[in-house]
Scaffold this active site. Structure first.
Site, PDB file in Angstrom:
ATOM      1  N   HIS A  99      39.261 -44.775  76.109  1.00 42.02           N
ATOM      2  CA  HIS A  99      40.497 -44.002  75.981  1.00 42.02           C
ATOM      3  C   HIS A  99      41.405 -44.647  74.956  1.00 42.02           C
ATOM      4  O   HIS A  99      41.583 -45.864  74.954  1.00 42.02           O
ATOM      5  CB  HIS A  99      41.227 -43.879  77.331  1.00 42.02           C
ATOM      6  N   HIS A 101      45.221 -45.089  73.554  1.00 39.73           N
ATOM      7  CA  HIS A 101      46.612 -44.994  73.991  1.00 39.73           C
ATOM      8  C   HIS A 101      47.467 -44.568  72.795  1.00 39.73           C
ATOM      9  O   HIS A 101      47.382 -45.182  71.725  1.00 39.73           O
ATOM     10  CB  HIS A 101      47.143 -46.356  74.447  1.00 39.73           C
TER      11      HIS A 101
END
Ligand code: AMP
Ligand code: ZN
Length: 145
Positions: A99, A101
Site C-alpha cells: 500500500h 501512503h
C-alpha cells in the site's frame, strides 16, 4: 488472502472510506490518519511488497497514486504531500498487503521529510558508492518479470 485486512476491504467484508476504485486499484482513508486526508492506495490483488507486484499492476498502482495525489491535496487544502511505502517489515510495514501512503503536508505542520525514516546514515567512501552504483545499474538491466 482470507486473513488480510486489506483483502477484506477489497472484498467488502469490512468497511472503509473508499475514495477511488477501478478494476485493479482501491484507495481509502487511513483509519488512523497522521494528517487530514491520509490515504492508502492498494492493488486489489494481494501482494506483500512492491517487489512482488508484476509490472503491469505496478504501473496501474502508480497511475492511481499520480492522479489521486493532487485530488487529495486539494480536498484538504494541503501545501504539499509525502508519498511513501513501508516496503517490508523492517521498514515499518504492518499490513502485509502492499500500500502506498499519500500524506498531505502543511506549512509548519511540524513534520519531517522522508529522509527522517532511516536509521544512522552510512559513511560511504567514493569507491563504495561507485561499486554500489555499478551493482545496482547492472541488476537494473536484468528483466524482473
Ligand atoms: P503500514 O505500517 O505501512 O503497514 O501502515 C498500515 C496502515 O494501515 C496504518 O497507517 C493503519 O492506520 C492503516 N490501517 C490498518 N487497518 C486499517 C483499516 N481497517 N482501514 C484503514 N486503514 C487501516
Ligand atoms: Zn491482502
Amino acid at each position: 488472502m482470507d486473513d488480510c485486512i486489506f483483502c477484506q476491504i477489497v472484498d467488502g467484508d469490512i468497511p472503509a472510506r473508499v475514495v477511488y476504485e477501478d478494476e485493479d486499484v482501491l484507495a481509502f482513508l487511513d483509519a488512523n490518519p497522521i494528517a487530514p486526508g491520509h490515504t492508502l492506495v492498494i492493488p486489489k490483488t494481494h501482494y506483500e511488497t512492491l517487489g512482488d507486484v508484476p509490472a503491469e499492476h505496478a504501473n496501474r498502482l502508480f497511475a492511481a497514486i499520480h492522479s489521486l495525489t493532487p485530488v487529495v491535496e486539494d480536498a484538504v487544502d494541503a501545501d504539499a504531500s509525502n508519498i511513501g511505502f513501508n516496503n517490508g517489515a523492517a521498514a515499518g510495514q504492518e499490513v502485509p498487503h502492499v500500500h502506498g501512503h499519500i500524506v498531505p503536508r502543511f506549512e509548519d505542520d511540524g513534520g519531517n521529510p522522508i529522509h527522517a525514516v532511516a536509521g544512522s546514515p552510512p559513511n560511504l567512501g567514493d569507491d563504495e558508492l561507485d561499486a554500489l552504483a555499478d551493482d545496482i545499474a547492472a541488476a537494473a538491466d536484468e528483466p524482473r518479470d
